[in-house]
Write an enzyme that holds these catalytic residues in place. Structure first.
Site, PDB file in Angstrom:
ATOM      1  N   ARG A  12       0.846  -1.206   0.000  1.00 46.49           N
ATOM      2  CA  ARG A  12       0.000   0.000   0.000  1.00 46.49           C
ATOM      3  C   ARG A  12       0.878   1.251   0.000  1.00 46.49           C
ATOM      4  O   ARG A  12       2.037   1.209   0.402  1.00 46.49           O
ATOM      5  CB  ARG A  12      -0.890   0.030   1.241  1.00 46.49           C
ATOM      6  CG  ARG A  12      -1.938  -1.062   1.218  1.00 46.49           C
ATOM      7  CD  ARG A  12      -3.014  -0.812   2.258  1.00 46.49           C
ATOM      8  NE  ARG A  12      -2.501  -0.839   3.621  1.00 46.49           N
ATOM      9  CZ  ARG A  12      -2.932  -0.023   4.585  1.00 46.49           C
ATOM     10  NH1 ARG A  12      -3.851   0.885   4.336  1.00 46.49           N
ATOM     11  NH2 ARG A  12      -2.444  -0.127   5.803  1.00 46.49           N
ATOM     12  N   ILE A  14       3.273   4.365  -0.387  1.00 48.60           N
ATOM     13  CA  ILE A  14       4.593   4.493  -1.018  1.00 48.60           C
ATOM     14  C   ILE A  14       5.183   3.108  -1.279  1.00 48.60           C
ATOM     15  O   ILE A  14       5.797   2.865  -2.315  1.00 48.60           O
ATOM     16  CB  ILE A  14       5.534   5.321  -0.116  1.00 48.60           C
ATOM     17  CG1 ILE A  14       5.060   6.784  -0.041  1.00 48.60           C
ATOM     18  CG2 ILE A  14       6.976   5.265  -0.616  1.00 48.60           C
ATOM     19  CD1 ILE A  14       5.866   7.650   0.942  1.00 48.60           C
ATOM     20  N   ALA A  83       7.873   0.077   5.941  1.00 47.51           N
ATOM     21  CA  ALA A  83       6.655  -0.011   6.765  1.00 47.51           C
ATOM     22  C   ALA A  83       6.658   1.051   7.854  1.00 47.51           C
ATOM     23  O   ALA A  83       7.675   1.259   8.515  1.00 47.51           O
ATOM     24  CB  ALA A  83       6.564  -1.397   7.405  1.00 47.51           C
ATOM     25  N   TYR A 147       6.717   9.882  15.956  1.00 51.15           N
ATOM     26  CA  TYR A 147       7.081   9.611  14.551  1.00 51.15           C
ATOM     27  C   TYR A 147       8.414  10.286  14.198  1.00 51.15           C
ATOM     28  O   TYR A 147       9.293   9.680  13.583  1.00 51.15           O
ATOM     29  CB  TYR A 147       5.951  10.134  13.668  1.00 51.15           C
ATOM     30  CG  TYR A 147       6.038   9.812  12.196  1.00 51.15           C
ATOM     31  CD1 TYR A 147       5.537   8.610  11.698  1.00 51.15           C
ATOM     32  CD2 TYR A 147       6.577  10.722  11.294  1.00 51.15           C
ATOM     33  CE1 TYR A 147       5.588   8.337  10.340  1.00 51.15           C
ATOM     34  CE2 TYR A 147       6.625  10.451   9.937  1.00 51.15           C
ATOM     35  CZ  TYR A 147       6.131   9.258   9.465  1.00 51.15           C
ATOM     36  OH  TYR A 147       6.174   8.986   8.110  1.00 51.15           O
TER      37      TYR A 147
HETATM   38  N1  CAA Z   1       1.677  23.698  12.098  1.00 43.32           N
HETATM   39  C1  CAA Z   1       1.219  24.746  12.840  1.00 43.32           C
HETATM   40  N2  CAA Z   1       0.123  24.670  13.574  1.00 43.32           N
HETATM   41  C2  CAA Z   1      -0.567  23.512  13.595  1.00 43.32           C
HETATM   42  C3  CAA Z   1      -0.150  22.392  12.863  1.00 43.32           C
HETATM   43  C4  CAA Z   1       1.009  22.532  12.081  1.00 43.32           C
HETATM   44  N3  CAA Z   1       1.464  21.536  11.314  1.00 43.32           N
HETATM   45  N4  CAA Z   1      -1.012  21.404  13.086  1.00 43.32           N
HETATM   46  C5  CAA Z   1      -1.947  21.878  13.918  1.00 43.32           C
HETATM   47  N5  CAA Z   1      -1.680  23.150  14.217  1.00 43.32           N
HETATM   48  C6  CAA Z   1      -2.447  24.052  15.076  1.00 43.32           C
HETATM   49  C7  CAA Z   1      -3.956  23.990  14.775  1.00 43.32           C
HETATM   50  O1  CAA Z   1      -4.302  24.803  13.660  1.00 43.32           O
HETATM   51  C8  CAA Z   1      -4.535  24.511  16.078  1.00 43.32           C
HETATM   52  O2  CAA Z   1      -4.388  25.904  16.131  1.00 43.32           O
HETATM   53  P1  CAA Z   1      -5.591  26.815  16.636  1.00 43.32           P
HETATM   54  O3  CAA Z   1      -5.846  26.359  18.053  1.00 43.32           O
HETATM   55  O4  CAA Z   1      -5.040  28.195  16.510  1.00 43.32           O
HETATM   56  O5  CAA Z   1      -6.734  26.527  15.716  1.00 43.32           O
HETATM   57  C9  CAA Z   1      -3.592  23.934  17.126  1.00 43.32           C
HETATM   58  O6  CAA Z   1      -2.358  23.597  16.430  1.00 43.32           O
HETATM   59  C10 CAA Z   1      -4.120  22.655  17.764  1.00 43.32           C
HETATM   60  O7  CAA Z   1      -4.518  21.789  16.696  1.00 43.32           O
HETATM   61  P2  CAA Z   1      -5.767  20.824  16.829  1.00 43.32           P
HETATM   62  O8  CAA Z   1      -6.995  21.563  17.293  1.00 43.32           O
HETATM   63  O9  CAA Z   1      -5.870  20.038  15.562  1.00 43.32           O
HETATM   64  O10 CAA Z   1      -5.297  19.963  18.091  1.00 43.32           O
HETATM   65  P3  CAA Z   1      -5.307  18.430  18.269  1.00 43.32           P
HETATM   66  O11 CAA Z   1      -4.662  18.163  19.580  1.00 43.32           O
HETATM   67  O12 CAA Z   1      -6.652  17.864  17.997  1.00 43.32           O
HETATM   68  O13 CAA Z   1      -4.362  17.884  17.100  1.00 43.32           O
HETATM   69  C11 CAA Z   1      -2.359  17.655  15.808  1.00 43.32           C
HETATM   70  C12 CAA Z   1      -3.061  18.414  16.925  1.00 43.32           C
HETATM   71  C13 CAA Z   1      -2.143  16.203  16.221  1.00 43.32           C
HETATM   72  C14 CAA Z   1      -1.008  18.336  15.604  1.00 43.32           C
HETATM   73  C15 CAA Z   1      -3.257  17.671  14.540  1.00 43.32           C
HETATM   74  O14 CAA Z   1      -3.532  18.991  14.183  1.00 43.32           O
HETATM   75  C16 CAA Z   1      -2.581  16.985  13.384  1.00 43.32           C
HETATM   76  O15 CAA Z   1      -2.759  15.798  13.178  1.00 43.32           O
HETATM   77  N6  CAA Z   1      -1.780  17.735  12.609  1.00 43.32           N
HETATM   78  C17 CAA Z   1      -1.043  17.190  11.471  1.00 43.32           C
HETATM   79  C18 CAA Z   1       0.229  16.517  11.931  1.00 43.32           C
HETATM   80  C19 CAA Z   1       0.996  16.083  10.717  1.00 43.32           C
HETATM   81  O16 CAA Z   1       1.435  16.884   9.913  1.00 43.32           O
HETATM   82  N7  CAA Z   1       1.184  14.764  10.572  1.00 43.32           N
HETATM   83  C20 CAA Z   1       1.869  14.245   9.414  1.00 43.32           C
HETATM   84  C21 CAA Z   1       1.165  13.006   8.959  1.00 43.32           C
HETATM   85  S1  CAA Z   1       1.740  12.461   7.377  1.00 43.32           S
HETATM   86  C22 CAA Z   1       3.196  11.733   7.711  1.00 43.32           C
HETATM   87  O17 CAA Z   1       3.614  11.579   8.809  1.00 43.32           O
HETATM   88  C23 CAA Z   1       3.982  11.277   6.522  1.00 43.32           C
HETATM   89  C24 CAA Z   1       5.259  11.950   6.482  1.00 43.32           C
HETATM   90  O18 CAA Z   1       6.291  11.316   6.708  1.00 43.32           O
HETATM   91  C25 CAA Z   1       5.340  13.379   6.058  1.00 43.32           C
END
Ligand code: CAA
Length: 241
Positions: A12, A14, A83, A147
């Site tokens: 699945r 990448i 993975a 992560y």
């Molecule tokens: N940069 C800056 N601010 C961020 C942010 C980011 N990347 N992500 C979230 N925020 C901010 C939100 O906008 C929010 O701000 P406000 O209160 O001003 O609205 C604040 O942080 C809190 O966010 P949430 O309300 O969403 O809080 P939460 O506790 O429910 O979740 C979180 C926080 C876990 C960070 C969620 O926002 C999230 O999942 N963010 C994405 C994280 C991410 O980028 N993961 C990558 C996955 S893909 C991957 O991992 C593959 C790879 O190798 C690249």
């Protein structure tokens, strides 16, 4: 004889693109997967690539799984440690389980897999190990202490293993993908993706899995024999390490 390549998480995202890319480049591919039988069977039917189910977080399961691959296909020449899982959340809300599962699946797995192929590669005087790290192991990411720690660990692991094995004809490299259009990235809240991630990718788009697969094909080839311990960043310019 075609070289044998094992791709973990190879059915699945990448990993699927990597498995298919290596097959197209002439390798005999074994695609490992952890749990999703339905996706693995679909992948097997559409690609003709053999699939093997085991948990890369378990040393014993890796040993047994690799023994089966080698019995079926021959010694492993190329290993792609791809993975990985996410359990995103701020550290102040993170459970021990969400910390541990990411470290086990994304970092312990590199030891579990490499330890079980490295002696054979050393004995045969050839090997290619390619570890899929992440942009977020390089720059950190809100919500990803687990992560990012695992993925940064992969880079250090890669450099050490590269030094240990360069004189045995084995190269060990890492690839750090940025945000690639897969289910993992689609799980990021849409609002966060639109406002906090996409605007910071100079290329103006997510990457495609095949763009990572092409990096793997190069590192797996004979042409890349002098490249070891390196990290390729494929992230559309989002972070320049
Ligand atoms: N940069 C800056 N601010 C961020 C942010 C980011 N990347 N992500 C979230 N925020 C901010 C939100 O906008 C929010 O701000 P406000 O209160 O001003 O609205 C604040 O942080 C809190 O966010 P949430 O309300 O969403 O809080 P939460 O506790 O429910 O979740 C979180 C926080 C876990 C960070 C969620 O926002 C999230 O999942 N963010 C994405 C994280 C991410 O980028 N993961 C990558 C996955 S893909 C991957 O991992 C593959 C790879 O190798 C690249």
């Amino acid at each position: 004889m075609a070289r044998v390549a094992v791709v973990t998480g190879g059915t699945r995202g990448i990993g699927e693109a990597i498995s298919v890319g290596l097959k197209e480049a002439g390798f005999t591919v074994a695609a490992n997967y952890g749990g999703n039988d339905e996706a693995a069977n679909k992948f097997k039917e559409s690609t003709g690539i053999s699939v093997y189910k085991w948990d890369v977080g378990s040393f014993a399961a890796c040993k047994e799984g690799l023994e089966k691959v080698e019995a079926d296909l021959g010694p492993v020449d190329v290993l792609i440690n791809n993975a990985g899982i996410t359990r995103d959340g701020m550290l102040h809300k993170m459970s021990e389980e969400n910390w541990r599962s990411v470290i086990t699946t994304n970092l312990d797995s590199a030891f579990n897999m490499c330890r079980n192929v490295i002696e054979g590669m050393r004995a045969r005087g050839f090997g290619r190990i390619i570890n899929i790290s992440s942009i977020n192991g390089q720059k950190g990411q809100m919500g990803q202490t687990n992560y990012s720690a695992a993925k940064a660990g992969i880079v250090g692991f890669t450099k050490s293993l590269a030094q240990e094995n360069a004189f045995k004809g084995i190269t060990v490299n890492a690839i750090c993908p940025g945000y690639i259009a897969t289910e993992m990235v689609k799980a990021v809240p849409e609002e966060v993706l639109k406002s906090k991630i996409l605007p910071f990718i100079p290329a103006g788009r997510l990457g495609e899995p095949e763009e990572i697969a092409r990096c793997v094909n190069f590192l797996a080839s004979d042409d890349a024999g002098f490249i070891t311990g390196s990290t390729i960043s494929a992230n559309g310019g989002q972070y320049m390490a």
